[in-house]
Structure formats: structure tokens, C-alpha cells
Design a protein around this motif. Structure first.
Motif, mmCIF file in Angstrom:
data_model
loop_
_atom_site.group_PDB
_atom_site.id
_atom_site.type_symbol
_atom_site.label_atom_id
_atom_site.label_comp_id
_atom_site.label_asym_id
_atom_site.label_seq_id
_atom_site.Cartn_x
_atom_site.Cartn_y
_atom_site.Cartn_z
ATOM 1 N N TYR A 40 42.036 25.893 -1.857
ATOM 2 C CA TYR A 40 41.366 25.116 -0.824
ATOM 3 C C TYR A 40 41.928 23.694 -0.766
ATOM 4 C CZ TYR A 40 37.500 23.252 1.973
ATOM 5 O OH TYR A 40 36.744 22.671 2.967
ATOM 6 N N ARG A 41 42.217 23.099 -1.929
ATOM 7 C CA ARG A 41 42.810 21.753 -1.935
ATOM 8 C C ARG A 41 44.162 21.767 -1.225
ATOM 9 N NH1 ARG A 41 41.772 21.725 -7.744
ATOM 10 N NH2 ARG A 41 39.666 20.925 -8.168
ATOM 11 N N ALA A 42 44.990 22.765 -1.546
ATOM 12 C CA ALA A 42 46.304 22.867 -0.902
ATOM 13 C C ALA A 42 46.161 23.139 0.592
ATOM 14 C CB ALA A 42 47.130 23.972 -1.570
ATOM 15 N N TRP A 43 45.197 23.948 0.939
ATOM 16 C CA TRP A 43 44.925 24.282 2.346
ATOM 17 C C TRP A 43 44.519 23.034 3.115
ATOM 18 C CZ3 TRP A 43 40.105 24.829 5.136
ATOM 19 C CH2 TRP A 43 40.160 25.648 6.269
ATOM 20 N N LEU A 44 43.620 22.235 2.553
ATOM 21 C CA LEU A 44 43.177 21.004 3.217
ATOM 22 C C LEU A 44 44.335 20.037 3.437
ATOM 23 C CD1 LEU A 44 39.767 20.134 1.505
ATOM 24 C CD2 LEU A 44 40.124 20.870 3.864
ATOM 25 N N LYS A 45 45.245 19.956 2.480
ATOM 26 C CA LYS A 45 46.363 19.026 2.609
ATOM 27 C C LYS A 45 47.263 19.390 3.780
ATOM 28 C CE LYS A 45 46.621 17.682 -2.262
ATOM 29 N NZ LYS A 45 47.433 17.759 -3.512
ATOM 30 N N GLN A 46 47.348 20.674 4.087
ATOM 31 C CA GLN A 46 48.229 21.097 5.172
ATOM 32 C C GLN A 46 47.568 21.041 6.537
ATOM 33 O OE1 GLN A 46 50.769 24.440 4.740
ATOM 34 N NE2 GLN A 46 50.923 24.277 2.521
ATOM 35 N N LEU A 47 46.244 20.958 6.577
ATOM 36 C CA LEU A 47 45.575 20.970 7.874
ATOM 37 C C LEU A 47 45.994 19.812 8.778
ATOM 38 C CD1 LEU A 47 41.918 22.168 7.163
ATOM 39 C CD2 LEU A 47 43.910 23.476 7.843
ATOM 40 N N PRO A 48 46.113 18.580 8.270
ATOM 41 C CA PRO A 48 46.528 17.506 9.187
ATOM 42 C C PRO A 48 47.896 17.731 9.804
ATOM 43 C CG PRO A 48 45.593 16.603 7.156
ATOM 44 C CD PRO A 48 45.785 18.076 6.937
ATOM 45 N N GLU A 49 48.764 18.487 9.127
ATOM 46 C CA GLU A 49 50.109 18.703 9.633
ATOM 47 C C GLU A 49 50.141 19.558 10.891
ATOM 48 O OE1 GLU A 49 52.461 20.326 6.528
ATOM 49 O OE2 GLU A 49 52.043 18.703 5.113
ATOM 50 N N ILE A 50 49.128 20.384 11.080
ATOM 51 C CA ILE A 50 49.170 21.277 12.231
ATOM 52 C C ILE A 50 48.661 20.608 13.501
ATOM 53 C CG2 ILE A 50 48.895 23.292 10.759
ATOM 54 C CD1 ILE A 50 46.038 23.523 11.679
ATOM 55 N N GLY A 51 48.043 19.441 13.335
ATOM 56 C CA GLY A 51 47.570 18.706 14.513
ATOM 57 C C GLY A 51 46.520 19.494 15.276
ATOM 58 N N ASP A 52 46.454 19.230 16.571
ATOM 59 C CA ASP A 52 45.498 19.930 17.440
ATOM 60 C C ASP A 52 46.192 21.166 17.983
ATOM 61 O OD1 ASP A 52 43.544 20.769 19.062
ATOM 62 O OD2 ASP A 52 43.455 18.998 20.327
ATOM 63 N N CYS A 53 46.008 22.284 17.283
ATOM 64 C CA CYS A 53 46.777 23.485 17.608
ATOM 65 C C CYS A 53 46.047 24.407 18.560
ATOM 66 C CB CYS A 53 47.100 24.252 16.322
ATOM 67 S SG CYS A 53 45.623 24.837 15.470
ATOM 68 N N THR A 54 44.849 24.043 18.999
ATOM 69 C CA THR A 54 44.106 24.943 19.875
ATOM 70 C C THR A 54 44.700 24.941 21.279
ATOM 71 O OG1 THR A 54 42.531 23.157 20.297
ATOM 72 C CG2 THR A 54 41.948 24.755 18.601
ATOM 73 N N LEU A 55 44.509 26.055 21.962
ATOM 74 C CA LEU A 55 45.051 26.240 23.305
ATOM 75 C C LEU A 55 43.909 26.359 24.302
ATOM 76 C CD1 LEU A 55 47.712 28.915 22.332
ATOM 77 C CD2 LEU A 55 48.179 26.527 22.950
ATOM 78 N N PRO A 56 44.075 25.846 25.512
ATOM 79 C CA PRO A 56 43.012 25.953 26.517
ATOM 80 C C PRO A 56 42.959 27.346 27.125
ATOM 81 C CG PRO A 56 44.931 24.900 27.475
ATOM 82 C CD PRO A 56 45.242 25.090 26.009
ATOM 83 N N GLU A 57 41.918 27.595 27.883
ATOM 84 C CA GLU A 57 41.841 28.840 28.638
ATOM 85 C C GLU A 57 42.978 28.887 29.660
ATOM 86 O OE1 GLU A 57 38.105 29.212 30.532
ATOM 87 O OE2 GLU A 57 36.932 29.189 28.671
ATOM 88 N N PRO A 58 43.528 30.065 29.928
ATOM 89 C CA PRO A 58 44.599 30.154 30.927
ATOM 90 C C PRO A 58 44.059 29.870 32.326
ATOM 91 C CG PRO A 58 43.911 32.339 30.252
ATOM 92 C CD PRO A 58 43.204 31.378 29.339
ATOM 93 N N GLU A 59 44.883 29.268 33.135
ATOM 94 C CA GLU A 59 44.526 29.036 34.531
ATOM 95 C C GLU A 59 44.622 30.335 35.317
ATOM 96 O OE1 GLU A 59 43.521 26.182 35.719
ATOM 97 O OE2 GLU A 59 43.906 24.945 33.943
ATOM 98 N N ALA A 60 44.015 30.344 36.490
ATOM 99 C CA ALA A 60 44.143 31.507 37.377
ATOM 100 C C ALA A 60 45.612 31.689 37.756
ATOM 101 C CB ALA A 60 43.288 31.322 38.615
ATOM 102 N N ILE A 61 46.087 32.913 37.695
ATOM 103 C CA ILE A 61 47.494 33.168 38.017
ATOM 104 C C ILE A 61 47.640 33.968 39.300
ATOM 105 C CG2 ILE A 61 48.162 33.094 35.588
ATOM 106 C CD1 ILE A 61 48.265 36.138 35.645
#
Length: 462
Positions: free
Chosen positions: A153-174
Motif C-alpha cells: 500500500y505504501r508503494a502503491w500510494l507513492k505511485q498514485l500522484p504519477e498517474i495524474g488525473d487519468c479518468t476519462l469523460p463520457e463519450p460524446e454523441a457520435i
């Protein structure tokens, strides 16, 4: 045309395969595969299938509004899917199949079979990394998989800031909206508690925000008390893929930034960490997906055949009030408070000395939020057979647990109406005459004798 194969990721928000497929500037369709025989082999509960059925129908309407059709094919088992999916791709003129990675062994083997069949048929594919918070495993200094949660968990927490905001929005209508799709019916599905957990993605996102903003601060204080609403209640949405764990992390970090507290210290994030850890173990130690204990020496543990005890446990008739209340909550709602999951699992494995795999399968057959990795990890923790499990000599005393976490018997009275009138000082272990008068069973075991028995069984393994 691009085809997105959805499995345990029935959502628009933060869905890598769906998002990236929609970014290609081509028509997109979504595929869902019904595999009833495989679901039975995996002990999928009928109410979980009912929840999934509602979620699919909600998702189908949301996709239609974006011009994306939801298509369904059916096969008995995973092994039947490669040919079915390739045939579907050829018939629909699919140029590329997109899907998100899954963790358990059967699912990984299924995906490899599908990839090989696609390659033979000349259909391209794109597998997105798992939607876990950290997409790649964390290793120790020797480059091996961690075997204990806290250093991982300590190692996991240290890497979390590196991934930044990795979430993706809902897709737009195509494309222009499509007509409302026909309702999907899943074989073996049964009604569930829609009043408690509506199978709707927007409800899941709203519930996440409400929990983090309104109740997260008291999570440590309230999480172990089953009579109050102290947990997030989000497990059905995470287990069925209506909510992304990365979205949970993002909401925690956003609130921490606004309110000025350290998000790494958040106790609920630690629980999300346990969820990720159990998935991590599934990758590093595939035997966990094959009914094997993590601690191989425990394969020699001598379990008891106790059919009457198992039935009493399943029905909430063990004579230990908090254990029975937890089991009745499971049967009535398809969900059980986490403290009670530990208590009831410990009771079956340690005090009845019943093989943990029997309990693991029964929980999956009952739970709305049945999640293979988390359920397996929790049962092996309780049975002291797993990675970083409860020490073998830790035996939950059901009466002491009851006195500590339901001191006034409020939860017990709610789930066990036979005991509704029993006074506080007696409710955790009613005297024999009162039990007989109220129609509540006598204890199925003597706690002290059962405790000594299991300790002796484990001592011979050390």
C-alpha cells in the motif's frame, strides 16, 4: 465500424475502451455476451444478474441517445465465445474490437482465445489496460510481487500522484439518436432490492459524491457499526462496473484539495486499496483463481464435514445473534456489512471448521456485490489461508463482537424479530430458557471447545 465489447464495465464514465473507440471518428457499436452456463460455474447470484440486467437496459438507452447500438449475443460458456464473436464481427463488418482488460484467470484465458480467433480472421483488436486505479502492478525492491498489504500500500500510494488525473469523460454523441432498444433479459436473473441499489450509473456517481462530501469524515468512526449507515454502500456499483475506482480516487483528491486535508491518509482510500490488492494478487498468483489457498501449507488443514452446521449458518440459525443477523441481512438484501462478513466467515471457517471454499461459493451465490477477487481475498483472510491473512490464532468471539459493535442490540433486533423484546444485557447471548420461549435456537457450538479445536488444527501446520 468499431465494436466495443463490454463485460464487467457497464458504464459510460471512465470507460477506456468505449471512450477511445468513440474517438476514432467511425461508427461504433457495443457488444454484450450472455454466458449463462459460465455464470453458474462462477456462482453468480441471481440477484446480481437482475442488477446487471437493469444496468444493461439503462446503458442501452444511454448509448442509443448517443447513436450507439447495444448488441447482444449468447453462448453457454467462455470457450464458445471466440467463434461467436468472430462471426458477429464478420457479419457486422467490424474492423476493430475494443475491450478493457480483466483480471481473473478464466477471463484472461477467454480474452486470449478471442484475440487468437480475431487474428486468424483478420480482425484487429485493442485491449485497454485494466480500469484499476494503478494500471500496472507495483513490485518490491527485489522486483517480485508483494505478499503483505501494508508495504504494498505504501508503494502503491507513492505511485498514485504519477498517474495524474487519468479518468476519462463520457463519450460524446457520435451519430443521431437511435430508437429505444428492446429490453434485454438475462437467463437466471431474479429481482433484487432496487429501493436500496438502483442499477443506474448516474445514481452511482451521485452516491459517490454524497458519501465523500457528507459522510467520509466519519467513516473511521462509523464503518464498524452495522446498525448505522456508516459505509459507502458503493460496492454493488464497483462490483458490477457501474462505477470506476479511478473516479472514486479522483473525487477523494478533489475534495482533499478543496478542504485542505491529506488525501493519502483517507481511510476509505485504504479500503479501495484492499480491493486493488486482491486483484493484484490474482495477477501475481494465478492459483488463487483455481480454488487454491495462498499459503500452500494450509492445503493439509483438516476441515470438518458439518452439513447441519452449514445449513444453520446459511439460514441465520446458529444461536449466535450477531452472526445470525448478518446472515439474515445477506439473504434479505443481497448485501452484508463488512464487519459482519468477517465475523460470519470466521465463524464458519474457524469455529465450525468448514472449508472456506464452501463459504466463498455461498457468498457469491447470494451477494449483489459479489466480486471474485475481493470475495476470495476476504474468505482467505478470515480462514488464515491467504496472503497477509488474519493470524491463524485470531478467533473472533461472536458474543464479544456483538457486545462491541452492536452494544444495544439495535441491529440484532432489526434482523432477528424473535429477539426484539430481549433486554440489552441478555440479547448478545440469551439464556437457554429464554431462547426456547422465543423460538430462537440454542448455540450450535460451544465457543471455547470450538476455539481449542481450530487452534490445535493450525498448530500442527506450523
Amino acid at each position: 465500424m468499431n465494436l466495443v465489447w463490454l463485460r464487467n464495465d457497464l458504464r459510460l464514465d471512465d470507460n477506456p475502451a468505449l471512450y477511445h473507440a468513440c474517438q476514432q471518428g467511425q461508427p461504433v457499436a457495443v457488444l454484450y455476451c450472455i454466458t449463462p452456463t459460465q455464470w453458474r460455474l462462477h456462482h453468480e447470484s441471481p440477484i446480481k444478474l437482475g442488477f446487471r440486467q437493469d444496468a444493461l437496459n439503462q446503458l442501452g438507452q444511454a448509448l442509443a441517445q448517443r447513436g450507439i447500438p447495444l448488441e447482444v449475443i449468447q453462448a453457454a460458456r467462455f470457450d464458445d465465445l471466440p467463434g461467436c464473436i468472430v462471426d458477429h464481427c464478420i457479419q457486422r463488418g467490424i474492423r476493430k474490437l475494443w475491450f478493457n482488460e480483466e483480471i481473473p484467470v478464466d477471463e484472461r484465458h477467454r480474452d486470449q482465445q478471442v484475440v487468437e480467433a480475431l487474428s486468424d480472421a483478420g480482425v484487429r483488436y485493442e485491449m485497454q489496460v485494466s480500469d484499476q486505479i494503478l494500471p500496472q502492478p507495483v513490485f518490491n525492491q527485489q522486483g517480485a510481487y508483494f505478499k503483505v498489504f501494508t508495504p504494498w500500500y505504501r508503494a502503491w500510494l507513492k505511485q498514485l500522484p504519477e498517474i495524474g488525473d487519468c479518468t476519462l469523460p463520457e463519450p460524446e454523441a457520435i451519430a443521431p439518436p437511435l430508437p429505444a432498444p428492446a429490453a434485454i433479459a438475462l437467463p437466471g436473473s431474479e429481482p433484487y432490492r432496487r429501493d436500496l441499489w438502483p442499477a443506474d450509473e448516474q445514481h452511482a456517481l451521485s452516491r459517490l459524491t454524497h458519501f465523500v462530501q457528507e459522510r467520509r469524515a466519519r467513516y473511521s468512526e462509523c464503518r464498524d457499526i452495522p446498525s448505522i449507515n456508516g459505509t459507502s454502500g458503493l460496492s454493488p456499483y464497483l462490483a458490477n462496473g457501474l462505477l470506476s475506482p479511478r473516479r472514486c480516487l479522483q473525487v477523494i483528491r478533489q475534495l482533499a484539495t478543496m478542504d485542505g486535508w491529506e488525501w493519502r491518509d483517507d481511510p476509505w482510500l485504504r479500503e479501495l486499496g484492499w480491493r486493488e490488492f486482491y486483484r493484484y494478487l490474482m495477477i501475481g498468483f494465478p492459483r488463487l483463481s483455481r480454488n487454491q489457498p495462498f499459503k500452500l501449507q494450509t492445503r493439509a488443514l483438516q476441515w470438518e464435514r458439518n452439513e447441519e452446521g452449514v445449513v444453520a449458518w446459511q439460514q441465520g440459525r446458529t444461536g449466535f445473534p450477531l452472526v445470525d443477523a448478518g446472515m439474515r441481512q445477506l439473504r434479505q438484501t443481497g448485501w452484508m456489512h463488512n464487519r459482519l462478513r468477517m465475523l460470519t466467515a470466521s465463524f464458519l471457517c474457524k469455529l465450525l471448521l468448514v472449508d472456506w471454499r464452501i463459504g466463498e461459493a455461498f457468498f457469491m451465490e447470494q451477494l449483489l456485490d459479489g466480486d471474485f477477487a475481493s470475495n476470495n481475498g476476504g474468505w482467505q483472510w478470515s480462514a488464515s489461508t491467504g496472503c497477509d491473512a488474519s493470524p491463524w490464532f485470531r478467533i473472533f468471539n461472536p458474543t464479544r463482537q456483538s457486545e462491541r459493535f452492536d452494544p444495544e442490540g439495535q441491529f440484532i433486533r432489526t434482523l432477528i424479530p424473535e429477539l426484539a423484546t430481549v433486554e440489552n444485557r441478555l440479547i448478545h447471548n440469551p439464556p437457554p430458557a429464554l431462547r426456547e420461549q422465543l423460538g430462537y435456537p440454542q448455540p450450535v457450538i460451544d465457543y471455547r471447545q470450538a476455539r481449542e479445536r481450530v487452534l490445535e488444527r493450525f498448530r500442527v501446520l506450523t
